[in-house]
Each structure stands twice: as C-alpha cells, then as structure tokens.
Design a protein around this motif. Structure first.
Motif, mmCIF file in Angstrom:
data_model
loop_
_atom_site.group_PDB
_atom_site.id
_atom_site.type_symbol
_atom_site.label_atom_id
_atom_site.label_comp_id
_atom_site.label_asym_id
_atom_site.label_seq_id
_atom_site.Cartn_x
_atom_site.Cartn_y
_atom_site.Cartn_z
ATOM 1 N N CYS A 257 0.854 -1.189 0.000
ATOM 2 C CA CYS A 257 0.000 0.000 0.000
ATOM 3 C C CYS A 257 0.885 1.233 0.000
ATOM 4 O O CYS A 257 2.105 1.148 0.152
ATOM 5 C CB CYS A 257 -0.914 0.000 1.221
ATOM 6 N N ASP A 258 0.246 2.387 -0.183
ATOM 7 C CA ASP A 258 0.948 3.648 0.007
ATOM 8 C C ASP A 258 1.129 3.878 1.506
ATOM 9 O O ASP A 258 0.227 3.569 2.299
ATOM 10 C CB ASP A 258 0.143 4.799 -0.587
ATOM 11 N N PRO A 259 2.255 4.427 1.943
ATOM 12 C CA PRO A 259 2.523 4.578 3.379
ATOM 13 C C PRO A 259 1.490 5.409 4.123
ATOM 14 O O PRO A 259 1.285 5.212 5.317
ATOM 15 C CB PRO A 259 3.908 5.238 3.417
ATOM 16 N N GLU A 260 0.832 6.339 3.422
ATOM 17 C CA GLU A 260 -0.175 7.156 4.104
ATOM 18 C C GLU A 260 -1.453 6.393 4.383
ATOM 19 O O GLU A 260 -2.360 6.899 5.068
ATOM 20 C CB GLU A 260 -0.485 8.422 3.290
ATOM 21 N N GLU A 261 -1.565 5.161 3.888
ATOM 22 C CA GLU A 261 -2.755 4.339 4.089
ATOM 23 C C GLU A 261 -2.626 3.382 5.274
ATOM 24 O O GLU A 261 -3.546 2.606 5.531
ATOM 25 C CB GLU A 261 -3.044 3.524 2.821
ATOM 26 N N LEU A 262 -1.520 3.441 5.996
ATOM 27 C CA LEU A 262 -1.214 2.406 6.981
ATOM 28 C C LEU A 262 -0.865 2.997 8.337
ATOM 29 O O LEU A 262 -0.095 3.951 8.439
ATOM 30 C CB LEU A 262 -0.021 1.579 6.470
ATOM 31 N N SER A 263 -1.416 2.399 9.386
ATOM 32 C CA SER A 263 -1.033 2.739 10.751
ATOM 33 C C SER A 263 0.451 2.445 10.959
ATOM 34 O O SER A 263 0.951 1.380 10.586
ATOM 35 C CB SER A 263 -1.858 1.911 11.740
ATOM 36 N N PHE A 264 1.160 3.385 11.580
ATOM 37 C CA PHE A 264 2.571 3.153 11.878
ATOM 38 C C PHE A 264 2.736 2.002 12.864
ATOM 39 O O PHE A 264 3.679 1.212 12.766
ATOM 40 C CB PHE A 264 3.217 4.426 12.415
ATOM 41 N N GLY B 170 -0.242 -0.218 -4.718
ATOM 42 C CA GLY B 170 -0.948 0.952 -4.207
ATOM 43 C C GLY B 170 -1.425 1.855 -5.324
ATOM 44 O O GLY B 170 -1.980 1.410 -6.325
ATOM 45 N N SER B 171 -1.197 3.161 -5.183
ATOM 46 C CA SER B 171 -1.690 4.116 -6.176
ATOM 47 C C SER B 171 -1.030 3.911 -7.532
ATOM 48 O O SER B 171 -1.646 4.182 -8.565
ATOM 49 C CB SER B 171 -1.460 5.548 -5.685
#
Length: 453
Positions: free
Chosen positions: A175-182, A344-345
C-alpha cells in the motif's frame, strides 16, 4: 435445495483453509470446504501457459523462519529453488539509472547514512512490539494515530532516502505509506522476523520459490480430501442454531457444529450472519481494506539480462509504475521472466490503462534498463488481485490508523464456534502464506479443543 450435514464447514480453500482441513483430516473429523472460486489457493494463483511456462500471479516466495512452509514442502515432496540474486541491481531515481550490488542502493553519502539510520530505527522500534498484543505497547496510542508516511516524512532528511524507503515500504506492505497505521507497520516487521528479513532475498522472505509454482503445494495438500472441496460455492449466509450452524450457498444448506472462516476480511461483509457478528468485529470490517498489488510479466526465450551481468532486480521512484522488478525465471532458465511489482496508487493508475498500454509501459521500462534486447519478448501478462472478486486484493487486509487501539485482536477472536483464519488472523508472519498456514492450524486446534471439552 440440497441439505447436507457435517462436523465442520471451512469457508475458503486457500492455504489457511487447507491447513485447517489437513489437521481435521488427520484427526478424523468430518468437514466440507466451500470455495467461491473455481480453483484452490486463494491469494495464491499459479497460471500455466501452453508455451510451457507458468506464472505466479499471487504469493510465490518462502524464506528462513517460515518453518511451516518448509515442513509442508518436505512432507509433500515439493521442491524449491533459490531466487536468482546475482549481478548488478538497478536504481531508477529522478529519471537517472544507477547500478549497485547488495541490498542498499548507491546514494550520496548523507542520503545513504540517513537511509541506514531510518532502517535501524524501524528495526529497533519493531523489536519492542508485543506480537500478540501490539496495542499494549506504551506508545501504541501515539503510533497507531500516525501513518507510516508520517514517520518517513519526519525521519527521512533527503529526497533520495525518502524515495528509496517509500518504494521499499510500498513493496513490503502492499500500500501507500499514508494508508497504513505506523503501529501496524512495526507489528508487521516484528511478525516477519525483522525488516532485514522482509526486504532481503538471501536469508530473507524472498529466498526460495516453489518448483512448478506455489499453487502446486496447495494442490498436494488437498489430495487427501479433494472430495470434500466444493468449488463455485460462495457462502451467502450463516445461521446460528441451538446446537450449531446452518451454512447456506445458493444451492445447498450444510448443517454443522463448527465453522472456520478463511477468506479475505472484506468478503465477510458479503455473508449474512444471523445473529450479526459482534460490533467489535464489524466495526473493524467497516474500514479494513486489502493491500493492492499488481504483477506484470515480460516473458523471454532466455533471461538475457544475466549474460549482461544484471540480476533483473530494480528499485524505482514514481518515475515508473513499478516499485521493484525481480527475475522470476524458472530454476533451469528455460525462459526468462521479468516481473514488475506495481503497488498501491501506482497499480491503481496503471490498471486504468488498457492492457496493450500496460504492455508498452513495461517494455519501455525494460528497454531503459537492459537495452534493445528487452524488446524481443514472447509474451506479456499481468494480474491485479484487486480485480479478482473473491480476493479483492493482497497480500493482506491493512490496519488503518487507530484500528489496533480501537479493535485490538477482534478479527482473530472466535464468535461462539465460528473461528477465523486467514493470514490476517496470524500473529507470526502476518500477511504471508506462512501466516495463513499458522492461522488455519490454530483454527483447527480450536475445533479440536471444543470437541474434547
């Protein structure tokens, strides 16, 4: 409508459902597997072609510490071989191509030091995550309210280190990193042994491939109970009865005492549960999307890049649709197969194009990397698991920000005698085939414990 009865109904004939069935079969427990697709394997999908080669459209690798997968290979006589990992790798950054050896690309000194520092910090933080209960970490609230992108933006001090880390993270997490909980990113790293293990071929999660394709192992596992597998049988409804359950497909009713559900989490919303699942589980399912991974292949007579001294591996920023390329040729090199991961995107944008445009895109990238010989290919194929109705994506469903601290282990918890498997129910090797097997075996053990009690 045809009415049948059995002890256990298993929903899904991927590796998790098959791993559960294998244990039940060994324990002489009657079961049926209901599979919506017309094939085994779930998010593992090996397609064979008339020209004498096969492509793994889904999961394809195993590596050190994935002990159950190696044990199953040994038990069923399935051989594996090392992923090709010799020669120069390619870094495609800001439109410029560089070559490098090993795992870490060549960058300017400050970017290289920053890259190493961020990787080591991720490793250090992940080691302290409780694998069975990530939400109990003292900083769980803080990290679960962050995205992985938040972390990368704050820690990467150069555009180059950020671009390389972002491409690597996209490949690892699908996924794109902004879509995932750290917090989920840290849990995932801990679950898969270490970040080094997840990104490496040698001594890493991509070390070995199955001779003949990963689906072959699924087929071998199923040989002892093929008559118990019903294909093209999506489950429509699960009704709780006084002494068990009735599971409905469009053509059958199966009465059983226990149920194992081993399907991608978003598909749970397609099943009507009576009574409804607990709010803790349905709340998570409202925002529990699948990762998005496309695999794009160019097939050649031979892996010509090897004779040029290349490994076939690349890392690219958003200059291309492919975060990474791998040499996925068969063990004997009888064909040359380049595989591009589009995630991802990047995958979503790529698959807005018609297939002929996607083919041209990959050919142009291969030509930039390996010269005019890349234009002389036999075939192009691609597959976007998101477009498959009964998968909706891969590698796994993604915990969004706030999900771990809001819902904790709600997904893997049983509801009565309905047990949940699939790689999302695994704490070890979560997101991998190994995790799917472990979760399926754990669900089967719950069934056996209930029978003994």
């Amino acid at each position: 409508m045809n009415i049948a009865s059995t002890e256990v109904v298993i929903v899904g004939a991927g590796f998790s459902g098959l791993a559960a069935a294998r244990i039940l079969k060994q324990s002489h427990i009657a079961f049926e597997i209901l599979e919506a697709r017309d094939r085994l394997g779930g998010r593992v999908y090996t397609k064979k072609f008339d020209q004498g080669y096969y492509l793994d459209f889904g999961g394809q690798w195993i590596g050190p510490t994935q002990d159950r997968m190696y044990a199953l290979c040994e038990e069923y006589g399935v051989s594996f071989y090392e992923t090709y990992n010799q020669g120069k790798n390619i870094l495609d950054l800001k439109g410029k191509i560089k070559t490098y050896s090993g795992v870490i690309p060549k960058l300017d000194l400050f970017s290289l030091l920053n890259l190493d520092w961020v990787i080591r910090k991720l490793e250090r933080l992940a080691k302290k995550i409780p694998m069975n209960s990530p939400w109990t970490h003292p900083k769980a609230q803080k990290w679960d309210h962050m995205t992985l992108e938040d972390f990368l933006k704050s820690e990467c001090k150069t555009n180059s280190s950020y671009a390389v880390l972002r491409a690597g993270c996209e490949t690892i997490f699908a996924c794109d990193p902004e879509e995932l909980s750290f917090l989920h990113a840290l849990f995932y790293i801990k679950s898969g042994t270490s970040l080094d293990c997840l990104i490496n071929i040698k001594n890493g999660a991509q070390q070995h491939r199955i001779q003949g394709g990963m689906q072959l192992l699924a087929e071998k596992i199923s040989e002892g109970f093929q008559e118990d597998i019903h294909f093209n049988s999506p489950v429509k409804q699960i009704l709780t009865r006084e002494n068990g359950y009735t599971v409905f497909t469009s053509e059958r009713e199966i009465i059983c005492k226990q149920v194992i559900i081993a399907i991608p989490p978003p598909l749970l919303k397609e099943i009507g549960f009576q009574p409804a699942l607990p709010q803790t589980k349905t709340g998570l399912l409202e925002n529990y999307p699948m990762g998005q991974v496309a695999k794009c292949f160019l097939i050649y007579e031979k892996p010509f890049w090897r004779t040029q001294g290349f490994s076939g591996q690349s890392v690219s920023d958003e200059n291309t649709p492919y975060q990474t390329l791998f040499d996925c040729s068969p063990s004997d090199g009888s064909k040359g197969i380049l595989m591009g991961f589009s995630i991802g995107s990047r995958a979503r944008n790529l698959f807005k194009l018609p297939k002929e445009e996607r083919e041209k895109t990959m050919r142009k990238v291969a030509n930039r990397y390996f010269g005019p010989m890349a234009d002389d290919y036999l075939n192009y194929e691609d597959f976007f698991m998101t477009d498959e109705t009964w998968s909706q994506g891969c590698y796994a469903a993604l915990m969004q920000p706030k999900a771990w601290t809001s819902f904790q282990d709600a997904y893997r918890n049983s509801v009565g005698n309905i047990h949940f498997a699939g790689t999302e129910a695994a704490t070890r090797w979560h997101g991998y085939i190994e995790g799917a097997v472990l979760a399926g075996e754990a669900a089967a053990e719950k069934v056996l414990q209930n029978l003994d009690s």
